[in-house]
Design an enzyme around this catalytic site. Structure first.
Site, mmCIF file in Angstrom:
data_model
loop_
_atom_site.group_PDB
_atom_site.id
_atom_site.type_symbol
_atom_site.label_atom_id
_atom_site.label_comp_id
_atom_site.label_asym_id
_atom_site.label_seq_id
_atom_site.Cartn_x
_atom_site.Cartn_y
_atom_site.Cartn_z
ATOM 1 N N ASP A 1 -0.583 4.563 0.878
ATOM 2 C CA ASP A 1 -1.078 5.418 1.977
ATOM 3 C C ASP A 1 -0.191 5.168 2.973
ATOM 4 O O ASP A 1 0.041 4.190 3.550
ATOM 5 C CB ASP A 1 -2.673 5.477 2.012
ATOM 6 C CG ASP A 1 -2.975 3.904 2.582
ATOM 7 O OD1 ASP A 1 -2.478 2.793 2.114
ATOM 8 O OD2 ASP A 1 -3.630 4.115 3.594
ATOM 9 N N HIS B 1 0.798 -1.048 -0.080
ATOM 10 C CA HIS B 1 0.011 -0.076 -0.053
ATOM 11 C C HIS B 1 0.741 1.164 -0.002
ATOM 12 O O HIS B 1 1.872 1.326 0.471
ATOM 13 C CB HIS B 1 -1.113 -0.055 1.020
ATOM 14 C CG HIS B 1 -0.363 0.177 2.485
ATOM 15 N ND1 HIS B 1 -0.170 1.299 3.260
ATOM 16 C CD2 HIS B 1 -0.045 -0.641 3.379
ATOM 17 C CE1 HIS B 1 0.278 1.211 4.353
ATOM 18 N NE2 HIS B 1 0.408 0.006 4.574
ATOM 19 N N GLU C 1 -4.980 1.573 2.870
ATOM 20 C CA GLU C 1 -4.926 0.226 3.521
ATOM 21 C C GLU C 1 -5.111 0.691 5.171
ATOM 22 O O GLU C 1 -5.377 0.041 6.104
ATOM 23 C CB GLU C 1 -3.473 -0.300 3.555
ATOM 24 C CG GLU C 1 -3.392 -1.602 4.195
ATOM 25 C CD GLU C 1 -2.633 -1.584 5.691
ATOM 26 O OE1 GLU C 1 -2.687 -2.518 6.522
ATOM 27 O OE2 GLU C 1 -2.354 -0.381 6.313
ATOM 28 N N GLU C 2 -4.833 1.953 5.604
ATOM 29 C CA GLU C 2 -4.520 2.573 7.042
ATOM 30 C C GLU C 2 -5.841 3.017 7.360
ATOM 31 O O GLU C 2 -5.958 3.275 8.592
ATOM 32 C CB GLU C 2 -3.522 3.646 6.990
ATOM 33 C CG GLU C 2 -2.144 3.368 6.683
ATOM 34 C CD GLU C 2 -1.356 2.551 7.722
ATOM 35 O OE1 GLU C 2 -1.969 2.018 8.708
ATOM 36 O OE2 GLU C 2 -0.187 2.086 7.436
ATOM 37 N N ASP D 1 6.316 1.286 6.501
ATOM 38 C CA ASP D 1 4.853 1.009 6.419
ATOM 39 C C ASP D 1 4.173 1.949 5.445
ATOM 40 O O ASP D 1 3.836 3.017 5.716
ATOM 41 C CB ASP D 1 4.493 0.841 7.811
ATOM 42 C CG ASP D 1 3.014 0.677 7.781
ATOM 43 O OD1 ASP D 1 2.393 -0.068 6.881
ATOM 44 O OD2 ASP D 1 2.089 1.248 8.719
#
Length: 460
Positions: free
Chosen positions: A85, A83, A148-149, A114
């Site tokens: 984002d 991801h 995703e977050e 991340d």
């Protein structure tokens, strides 16, 4: 092919491309046409797809929700699902979070761990396979999501509108292999109540422990000032109070952390509720703190320890109070042995026992993930990891974090964090969702080599 030796030839280019994608602040924002998660996320997606097109890969934009970079052909496919984002920056950074820097063998910037760094590792894994003319029997799909977050709506859209790989992994957790993930609940506490708290707006995302919080209270006096000072000192906290007349703004600094590991953080919002509840005999604040303060959920009788997945965890991620109206969002990660019905029954029983007047509702339930640890997918990935890491002892595991692996069948989480890494002497390196987020350059290179061989073996 020794992919670790091969990736060293790409080191400088890889670092430069990580720097390029980090420079794009891809935090979820106001949706626009073609950019369902905001302009930053769309810009990051366009950037990655342009890199793929430049290298001669087949690329596809899934309506701004996600993108796909494909290498090879075949009816069956292997997916690597990352991801683009990132979570909000937060406070306390010693470096510009969007101007990646390299210091003492580490890269720092929001997303290096991340998940932009690992996404770029996946891209370079594909590039190395292509540059070395590796023949495959299946196509490889690097899928890049943009949400995703904060809910994974990108993947909810993707599975309805695009091809789902046959098998694969997401580089968004830890090594060795994550074959199980706890389920996830979002619980909402809402309603109107009497409280001395006039306003409180704390927390940006439910999957982050609230590291700093403030609130405005009524009925302030000198005695309350002394009690607040005592509370801070007795709990080892930093904070401040600014007051005019009978109103005061209180601020407490706790510690940010990922909601999957709330025990690594210190929830500043809950501390404020605890103080207000005791200092002013505020029933709402005291009762709310009583229900939510324990990360294992013992006060609401939802404690659970699983042999395969560990403890149930609970995080109060967002607290909004304004003129008596309350909205609180709770993030719970639960193992296989319990479920949403049991958790909600615990909350309702506790609420009835203490005459808690606010509504407690279930907003979302994401079921746990579990893949047979003896499956070909898990054993293949595990063997590749051990080959390059030389780690023969760390077991494959389950985690509390929720990754994209839950969205596709036959997927697991795989890296990029290596076990048993310690803080370098004299320097702080933050983890996921923390200030000064960082990754060791050698770990990024090793992860890229691992991903290259993993994709090669799964696609053959």
């Amino acid at each position: 092919m020794d992919w670790l030796e091969e990736v060293k030839k790409y080191k400088e280019d890889l670092i430069e491309d990580v720097k390029g994608i980090i420079a794009i602040p891809s935090i979820k924002d106001t949706p626009k046409e073609g950019a369902p998660f905001g302009e930053g996320c769309r810009k990051a997606l366009d950037h990655m797809l342009a890199l793929g097109e430049k290298e001669g890969f087949t690329v596809k934009n899934i309506d701004g929700y996600a993108g796909v970079i494909t290498y090879g052909e075949g009816e069956e496919s292997v997916g690597m699902l990352a991801h683009l984002d990132v979570v909000p920056v937060g406070e306390g950074w010693s470096k510009d979070p969007f101007a990646m820097v390299e210091e003492n063998g580490y890269l720092f910037g929001r997303g290096v761990l991340d998940d932009k760094g690992p996404a770029m590792s996946g891209f370079y894994a594909l590039k190395m396979l292509k540059d070395n003319h590796v023949k495959l029997n299946k196509k490889i799909m690097l899928i890049l999501g943009c949400d995703e977050e904060s809910g994974m709506d990108c993947m909810n859209y993707y599975v309805k509108h695009a091809e789902v790989p046959t098998i694969g992994f997401t580089p968004d957790a830890e090594f060795p292999v994550i074959y199980g993930e706890k389920g996830g609940l979002h619980i909402q506490i809402s309603g109107d109540t009497e409280t001395v708290i006039e306003s409180m707006h704390a927390g940006e995302r439910m999957n982050i422990v609230i590291g700093k919080a403030s609130c405005v209270v009524k009925e302030w006096n000198d005695r309350a000032t002394d009690m607040f000072d005592f509370y801070l000192k007795s709990n080892g906290l930093k904070g401040s109070v600014a007051y005019t007349g009978e109103k005061a703004e209180l601020m407490i600094e706790g510690a940010f952390a990922h909601a999957a590991m709330p025990y690594l953080g210190n929830n500043a919002a809950l501390h404020l509720l605890n103080f207000v509840g005791n200092c002013f005999h505020d029933k709402f604040a005291a009762d709310t703190y009583e229900m939510l303060h324990d990360w294992q959920g013992k006060p609401v009788d939802i404690f659970m320890e699983s042999a395969t997945m560990g403890f149930l965890t609970m995080n109060t991620g967002i607290v909004n109070i304004e003129n008596g109206h309350v909205e609180i969002t709770i993030d719970i990660r639960y193992p296989l042995e319990t479920n949403a019905d049991i958790v909600m029954a615990g909350f309702h029983k506790k609420a009835k026992a203490i005459n808690y007047a606010l509504d407690i509702t279930l907003e979302k339930d994401t079921k746990p993930l579990y893949v047979d640890p003896s499956s070909e997918l898990v054993t293949t990935l595990s063997n590749v990891y051990r080959k390059y890491s030389k780690d023969e002892t760390t077991p494959n595991m389950t985690i509390g974090g929720g990754t994209y692996a839950k969205k596709f069948p036959n997927f697991v989480a795989f890296g990029p964090e290596f076990p048993n890494r310690t803080q370098p002497e004299g320097m702080f390196v933050g983890g996921c969702h923390q200030k000064d987020e960082g990754i060791r350059v050698d770990d990024l290179l090793c992860a890229t080599a691992i991903y290259a061989e993993a994709l090669e073996k799964l696609a053959k």
